[in-house]
Write a protein that holds these residues in place. Structure first.
Motif, PDB file in Angstrom:
ATOM      1  N   UNK A 186     -38.375  38.429  86.823  1.00 61.74           N
ATOM      2  CA  UNK A 186     -40.054  38.651  85.964  1.00 61.74           C
ATOM      3  C   UNK A 186     -40.402  39.781  86.978  1.00 61.74           C
TER       4      UNK A 186
ATOM      5  N   UNK B 141     -46.734  39.944  85.933  1.00 60.60           N
ATOM      6  CA  UNK B 141     -47.614  38.623  85.830  1.00 60.60           C
ATOM      7  C   UNK B 141     -48.277  38.697  84.465  1.00 60.60           C
ATOM      8  N   UNK B 142     -48.893  39.841  84.360  1.00 60.11           N
ATOM      9  CA  UNK B 142     -49.862  39.345  83.069  1.00 60.11           C
ATOM     10  C   UNK B 142     -48.544  39.627  81.582  1.00 60.11           C
TER      11      UNK B 142
ATOM     12  N   UNK C 130     -45.319  38.515  81.676  1.00 60.37           N
ATOM     13  CA  UNK C 130     -45.040  37.646  81.425  1.00 60.37           C
ATOM     14  C   UNK C 130     -45.224  36.233  81.232  1.00 60.37           C
TER      15      UNK C 130
END
Ligand code: ATP
Ligand code: MG
Lengths: 333, 253
Positions: A7, A174-175, A177
């Motif tokens: 990530x 983050x967004x 994934x």
């Protein structure tokens, strides 16, 4: 653990590169200044990556959103002597407060109408700035924007600016994934498919544009406090196009792409100061990248990967042929 | 609990695609819609799921009128569908595609996506486990990491069905799911649909393969030029002369 590495791999690469670069240029003010400019353009280019790369929203107002942030902080710090932190809050909040309703009003299922809406907004904002009288400083703009109290030196500012880029890179990783990011990805390639997954398309699209506007606003905030001046031409429509090019050249769908694009094209500007030659290189670079690797420079990874895979299979096939040839020869004997 | 379609009309400009069509789909039953090309089968799906507007009549789900409710909300409230031509992102992998089907159950808030609180990581892990189960049920585990664009049509259709199943809908609308499927894949499909019906899912099925309908459907509706021509069990319908001329007649042409 492994998925964590996956990530944040872009963030890690960025940290390593930044560490090396910082060690090399930490005493050189010219290069530190360039580095800050690259960080600011990276943020605005990342805002393009978010809206265009993730959701397919072709916004030609990203510099205008940055300009909203820059003017907001310029007005409250230079005019009203408020702390830069107040300017930061406004720079983060005002652009999305414009972007979300704008997107919500325009977008039902059609992405093109939203592109046109951002164009109209950019033009309207340009007029407002120029006709804004004392409030916006009109054609002259606003000067005397104070430096950031906690980053008055260039090296500190370099850290603050790149720290902002790193935070955005983490949030974007983050967004991408997350369920929200997957929905965004789906609606970019096929809106009806997203609807059939139960995705509220207008909301997702508007939220993404709002996020991207906020990131642009952050870039604008840094811009204002770095240059100490903001005018209607500082972050005008031509900058919106430049950052679009940066994101596309670097690879708009990736986290690192817009940053690479920003670095590359800013350096190009630095070394090729003449306007016409710049334009030629600009156009040339764009065409070369789009022809060679349609997903930008970051797309090179897949291009190279595919090329290595195909040459590997060719090799395997060659060895296999040799092997069958050998066994055929053995059978014959 | 059922989907109630009452006397709906759908028009595209001058073309009347559906006229006065009504049906009831109970949870736990398999209802097949058949009819020649252009008879309005896919349009019926679109009208129920809100992908096209109805000119008159009504669609109600579990007693709730769907008028004014957008398509995405209908899906999120428990009606899943597939498309006659699967809509896929050729660059996405099978496992990622199916993961998208969990959307109604996933934590979808923008803020959670951005900040990734620990609770979200747990939900994500759970979704991935459920995805593995769905892939297993449809015999797709072996394709999990392949890209959609590289797969034959039969597998693509199965992935589309897996994606629709992932939402754990109360009603599942399958538009020609068996087209292009091999015999083995068809058997997996039949078994899955039966299983779902047993679990209480209402399945609406558009299908040209009458053999498959005989094996699966509790009841059949025959559409012809936008109107309901016949209703009944597969056996009843297949013995009626209207069916032979309208349905078999045209498809043989
Ligand atoms: N979006 C649309 N715009 C205009 N006309 C449409 C649209 N969708 C369907 N139609 C028309 O409505 C009629 C019914 O089409 P529909 O796709 O529902 O038929 P079908 O029974 O699913 O056919 P097939 O067996 O070929 O899938 C056709 O005449 C078709 O041309
Ligand atoms: Mg159809």
């Amino acid at each position: 653990m492994n998925s964590l590495l996956m990530r944040y791999r872009s963030v890690l690469v960025l940290i390593v590169v930044l560490t090396v670069v910082t060690m090399l240029i930490r005493a050189n003010t010219v290069w530190l200044d360039t580095s800050v400019v690259i960080a600011i353009y990276s943020l605005i280019a990342l805002s393009v990556g978010i809206s265009y790369g993730q959701a397919g929203i072709l916004s030609v107002a990203q510099a205008a959103f940055a300009s909203v942030g820059a003017y907001a902080t310029a007005i409250v710090t230079a005019r009203y002597d408020l702390p830069a932190a107040v300017g930061l809050v406004l720079a983060l909040l005002l652009p999305p407060l414009i972007a979300y309703p704008l997107a919500r009003l325009v977008t039902r299922l059609n992405a093109l109408s939203l592109a046109i809406a951002t164009l109209v907004f950019g033009q309207a904002f340009d007029i407002i700035l120029r006709e804004g009288g004392d409030f916006t400083g009109g054609y002259i703009g606003l000067s005397g924007i104070p430096p950031l109290p906690f980053a008055s030196g260039l090296l500190q500012f370099h850290f603050v600016a790149w720290g902002a880029v790193l935070i955005v890179a983490v949030l974007l990783s983050n967004l991408i994934d997350s369920p929200f990011g997957r929905a965004t990805n789906t609606l970019r390639s096929d809106t009806l498919r997203a609807v059939a997954d139960g995705v509220n398309v207008p909301h997702v699209r508007s939220a993404i544009l709002a996020f991207s506007a906020s990131v642009a606003g952050l870039g604008g905030w840094l811009y204002a406090h770095h240059i100490a001046y903001i005018g209607p031409d500082s972050l005008g429509p031509s900058v919106s196009l430049s950052v679009l090019l940066m994101a596309v050249v670097g690879g708009a769908q990736t986290v690192l792409g817009p940053i690479i694009g920003a670095a590359l094209l800013t350096l190009l500007f630095k070394f090729i100061p003449s306007q016409e030659v710049q334009g030629m290189f600009y156009g040339g670079a764009l065409i070369a990248v789009l022809v060679l690797t349609p997903n930008g420079l970051m797309g090179l990874r897949t291009v190279i990967g595919r090329w290595m895979k195909s040459s590997a299979t060719k090799r395997e096939r060659a060895t296999a042929n040799v092997a069958t040839g050998v066994s055929a020869a053995r059978r014959a004997s | 609990m059922s989907i109630e379609v009452e006397k709906i009309d759908v028009r595209f400009g001058g073309v009347t695609a559906l006229q006065d069509v009504g049906l009831t789909l109970q949870r736990g039953e398999v209802l097949a819609v058949i009819g020649p090309n252009g008879s309005g089968k896919s349009t019926l799906f679109n009208a129920i799921t809100g992908f096209v507007d109805i000119a008159s009549g009504s669609v109600a789900v579990d007693g709730k009128d769907m008028a004014g409710i957008p398509a995405a909300s209908r899906i999120a409230s428990g009606i899943s569908r597939t498309f006659q031509t699967p809509r896929i992102n050729p660059a996405a992998t099978v496992e990622d595609s199916v993961l998208c089907g969990f959307h109604p159950h996933a934590r979808i808030s923008f803020w959670e996506g951005l900040l990734r609180p620990p609770a979200m990581s747990r939900t994500e892990a759970e979704l991935r486990r459920r995805r593995t189960r769905v892939l297993e049920q449809l015999d797709l585990l072996g394709f999990a990491e392949q890209q959609m664009g590289e797969l034959p049509m039969g597998i693509v259709r199965m992935v589309d069905i897996a994606r629709a199943m992932a939402a754990e809908p109360n009603y599942l609308l399958l538009d020609e799911p068996a087209a292009g499927l091999s015999k083995t894949e068809q058997n997996v499909l039949i078994q899955q649909v039966r299983q779902l019906a047993k679990q209480g899912v209402g399945v609406l099925l558009v299908e040209h393969n009458f053999g498959l309908i005989r094996r699966l459907a509790d009841r059949v509706i025959v559409l012809d030029r936008g109107k309901v021509l016949l209703r009944g069990t597969a056996d009843e319908v297949s013995k009626r002369p209207e069916f032979v001329t309208a349905y078999l007649g045209t498809s043989v042409q």
